[in-house]
Enzyme design. Structure first.
Site, PDB file in Angstrom:
ATOM      1  N   CYS A  62       0.897  -1.147   0.014  1.00  6.23           N
ATOM      2  CA  CYS A  62      -0.013  -0.029   0.058  1.00  6.23           C
ATOM      3  C   CYS A  62       1.015   1.472   0.200  1.00  6.23           C
ATOM      4  CB  CYS A  62      -0.894  -0.149   1.196  1.00  6.23           C
ATOM      5  SG  CYS A  62      -1.642   1.409   1.551  1.00  6.23           S
ATOM      6  N   CYS A  75       0.644   3.003   3.415  1.00  5.63           N
ATOM      7  CA  CYS A  75       1.477   2.673   4.227  1.00  5.63           C
ATOM      8  C   CYS A  75       3.095   2.501   4.085  1.00  5.63           C
ATOM      9  CB  CYS A  75       1.114   0.863   4.091  1.00  5.63           C
ATOM     10  SG  CYS A  75      -0.340   0.778   4.562  1.00  5.63           S
ATOM     11  N   ASP A 117      20.397   7.047 -36.216  1.00  4.03           N
ATOM     12  CA  ASP A 117      21.738   6.989 -36.791  1.00  4.03           C
ATOM     13  C   ASP A 117      21.857   5.934 -37.886  1.00  4.03           C
ATOM     14  OD1 ASP A 117      24.805   7.052 -36.751  1.00  4.03           O
ATOM     15  OD2 ASP A 117      24.792   5.309 -35.748  1.00  4.03           O
TER      16      ASP A 117
END
Length: 690
Positions: free
Chosen positions: A12, A15, A390
């Protein structure tokens, strides 16, 4: 002292923030960095694992040393799952009794209370502690709502809310672990022990003890434990873990091998070139975890929004409870509605909507051999309008190949190539090596090799003097050069005449060959809506035009020095907005750094590519480019969908207040449903394949 730890049970975001703050407040702590996506904690200070676990005790966060192999507990054995199952059994028994007798039956109330305590004990403890400190997070809101439901006699609904919340927490934890599995899989790829030949002895040791220069013994069917170069042996090595390539690569003496790859056939002796912490797989893991820690623009917006969102929900809940209750006098109904608003307003789904998508996408890309170095780069890739390439080594193979061999005066193609390659046997010129490679070892004895500066070379092959060099050199001998030789020159090829003193044997053309996949990649980019594809090269304009037309790019810019490429990128950004640059990560460093997104080719063997670019294609494979753009676009789309789901379900639920239809059941379903919906939606990114 800086130490890094692995965390378990961190599911969480709120948390995680609280845990980080608790650790920061411990004595002797100078700095703390918590990586929620990678579930990793870095602490600068003197602290024990026990103290860290105490700081995370409110959510049963477990702490392990970084190098530990964590034994993951199956879902059904986890504390959350067991408590949720017991809570359900008590709730079910209470519902049966309440339906057979009455909802306020003491036995039913006792069972509902027991269900609430078992399923919500940890939530209540954290919520009440937060309330005493005036910290309003998800658990605080849920605690107020459930206690309020019990006070007004809604025991059954309170128990259902706690049970559904417990399910939501358990499934959220399971889903976040699923999203992190890609990194755990990478960490488990390289073996922890290696068989080393040192001072004539065979020793099995931990990879941390292996030194640079040691000889690693790799048996068939074993994973390679360290980065190194093959000293002896030949084998097919499956490098999918590093490069995403499904076809094994043949490795012989002098070839580079990587830790975590699988040796499939022969035995290999490998000279170790890097310590365990510096291996390519270790760098990939580190960079991916850092990428998951970096907040994407969408996540920063959500975090800012959530900061004001939670206080607003608390204010709305109080107004819903007080104003209509005062007007109508029905306090119980409107207090109940206010409690439901608190539940439905939990910001969990909104806060987790972006990070879970970023973590899943970056992890999926790493498994496919694409290293994306941050959520911001993932999002920006999904928004690019033009791609600059490139040429050498990106759109072309980067080394010369023989493209044409046209015999003259009765010679065959095989004879032409054989004579030319035999004459060039002693030459070190790259064009010579291209011709020798095409002869496939069918060489004739050659003597008296001589290089002629600016013209070519000659040697005696089977008592004939064979010249190979420029067309002008052949004309000096009075030989007539066919018209097609000039035409081959005009399309950018290096054309050579092969001749005896008086006879033209044939014409050979060599060029930096276009990658077979380049035209199809450009076509796929156009199908994806990126119509502006630009080739940047230092080649002569005629060579660049020929290759550019063959590949199908929309714009060709030739004769560019590195600083010119940088100017070209800035000009393209003014024209198209967001521009990606694809290069090799070394010569193109300025252009890669200036572009919106720098994408380096062949990152597996190039430290510069890993460090310079925003995205590294670990294999030297352009096929990964469309996949990366597709993954980025899908991630952007899923983030937007998640934010809409998270807010939309809550808005719908809040509108039910007007007719008085909002219940705690509906509120928890809206909150839990939105959270699970955004997580499951984000997990769809696991299925995006090349």
């Amino acid at each position: 002292m800086v130490k890094t730890y692995r965390l378990e049970n961190l599911s969480c975001t709120s948390c995680a923030a609280k845990f980080e703050n608790n650790v920061r407040n411990l004595p002797d702590i100078k700095n703390v960095e918590l990586n929620f996506g990678a579930s990793k904690l870095t602490v600068d200070g003197d602290v024990s694992i026990e103290a860290l676990e105490q700081a995370g005790a409110f959510d049963h966060i477990r702490v392990y040393p970084e190098k530990s192999r964590i034994e993951h507990t199956p879902f059904y054995k986890r504390r959350q799952s067991i408590e949720t199952a017991i809570s359900f059994l008590l709730l079910a028994a209470g519902v049966i009794i309440s339906f057979q007798t009455a909802e306020n039956n003491p036995w039913a109330i006792g069972l509902f209370g027991g269900s609430m305590l078992v399923g919500g004990y940890h939530m209540f403890r954290t919520g009440l502690l937060n309330l005493s400190r005036f910290e309003f997070d998800m658990k605080t809101l849920m605690t107020i709502a459930v206690i309020g439901a019990a006070i007004i006699g809604e025991w059954r609904e309170g128990a259902v809310v706690v049970f559904l919340f417990a399910i939501s927490e358990a499934l959220e934890s399971f889903s976040m672990n699923k999203a992190r599995q890609s990194i755990r899989g990478l960490m488990d790829l390289a073996p922890a022990r290696a068989l080393i030949q040192r001072n004539g002895e065979l020793l099995e040791m931990d990879t941390e003890e292996v030194r640079i220069g040691d000889v690693l013994i790799v048996k068939p069917g074993q994973k390679i434990a360290m980065d190194g170069t093959v000293l002896r042996g030949q084998s097919a090595v499956n490098q999918a873990a590093i490069t995403g390539e499904s076809i094994p690569a043949i490795k012989t003496a002098g070839d580079e091998v990587f830790a975590g790859t699988m040796n499939e056939e022969g035995a290999l002796e490998v000279t170790v070139t890097k310590r365990v912490e510096d291996t390519t797989i270790a760098k990939i893991i580190h960079l991916v975890e850092e990428a998951q820690a970096e907040k994407a623009p969408s996540q920063k917006f959500v975090d800012r929004f959530a900061k004001y969102y939670t206080p607003a929900i608390i204010a709305i809940a109080f107004l819903v409870a007080l104003v209509p209750g005062y007007v109508t006098g029905d306090w119980q109904l409107w207090i109940y509605q206010g409690l439901a608003v608190l539940v439905v307003g939990c910001p969990c789904a909104l806060v987790v909507s972006t990070p879970v998508a970023i973590v899943t996408a970056i992890g999926n890309a790493a498994r496919q051999g694409v290293l994306i170095k941050g959520g911001i780069h993932l999002e920006e890739t999904g928004r690019i309008n033009a791609v600059a390439f490139d040429k050498t080594g990106t759109l072309t193979k980067g080394y010369p190949e023989m493209t044409d061999a046209i015999p003259e005066n009765g010679y065959t193609k095989q004879q032409l190539v054989q004579l030319a390659a035999s004459a060039e046997t002693m030459s070190q010129h790259p064009l010579a090596r291209a011709i020798i490679k095409e002869a496939h070892g069918e060489l004739l004895p050659a003597e008296n090799f001589q290089s002629v500066t600016g013209k070519g070379a000659y040697a005696d092959v089977e008592r004939q003097r064979i010249h190979i060099g420029s067309l002008l050199w052949a004309e000096e001998y009075g030989l007539k050069i066919p018209q097609y030789a000039s035409e081959l020159q005009q399309i950018g090829k290096s054309v050579m005449a092969v001749f005896r003193t008086d006879v033209l044997v044939g014409i050979i053309a060599v060029a930096d060959a276009v990658r077979t996949e380049s035209p199809s990649i450009i076509g796929r980019l156009k199908e994806m809506g990126i119509s502006s594809t630009i080739m940047l090269t230092g080649d002569h304009p005629s060579t660049a035009d020929a290759i550019g037309k063959e590949i199908g790019v929309s714009d060709i810019r030739a004769g560019l020095m590195p600083e010119d490429k940088l100017s070209a990128i800035r000009e393209l950004q003014q024209q198209y907005g967001r521009v990606a640059m694809v290069g090799d990560g070394i010569n193109d460093a300025p252009a890669l750094a200036a572009s919106t997104i720098g994408i380096a080719m062949g990152g597996a063997g190039t430290d510069a590519a890993l460090e310079t670019a925003d995205i590294a294609l670990m294999a030297d494979d352009l096929e990964k480019l469309p996949y990366t753009i597709r993954l980025s676009r899908k991630t952007l789309r899923i983030i937007k969908e998640n934010i809409m789901f998270a807010l939309g379900l809550k808005v719908i639920a809040l509108l039910l207040i007007i007719p008085g239809w909002l219940t705690l059941w509906i509120a928890i379903f809206a909150d839990m449903g939105a959270t699970l919906l955004v997580i499951l939606n984000a997990l769809r990114l696991v299925r995006v394949q090349k």
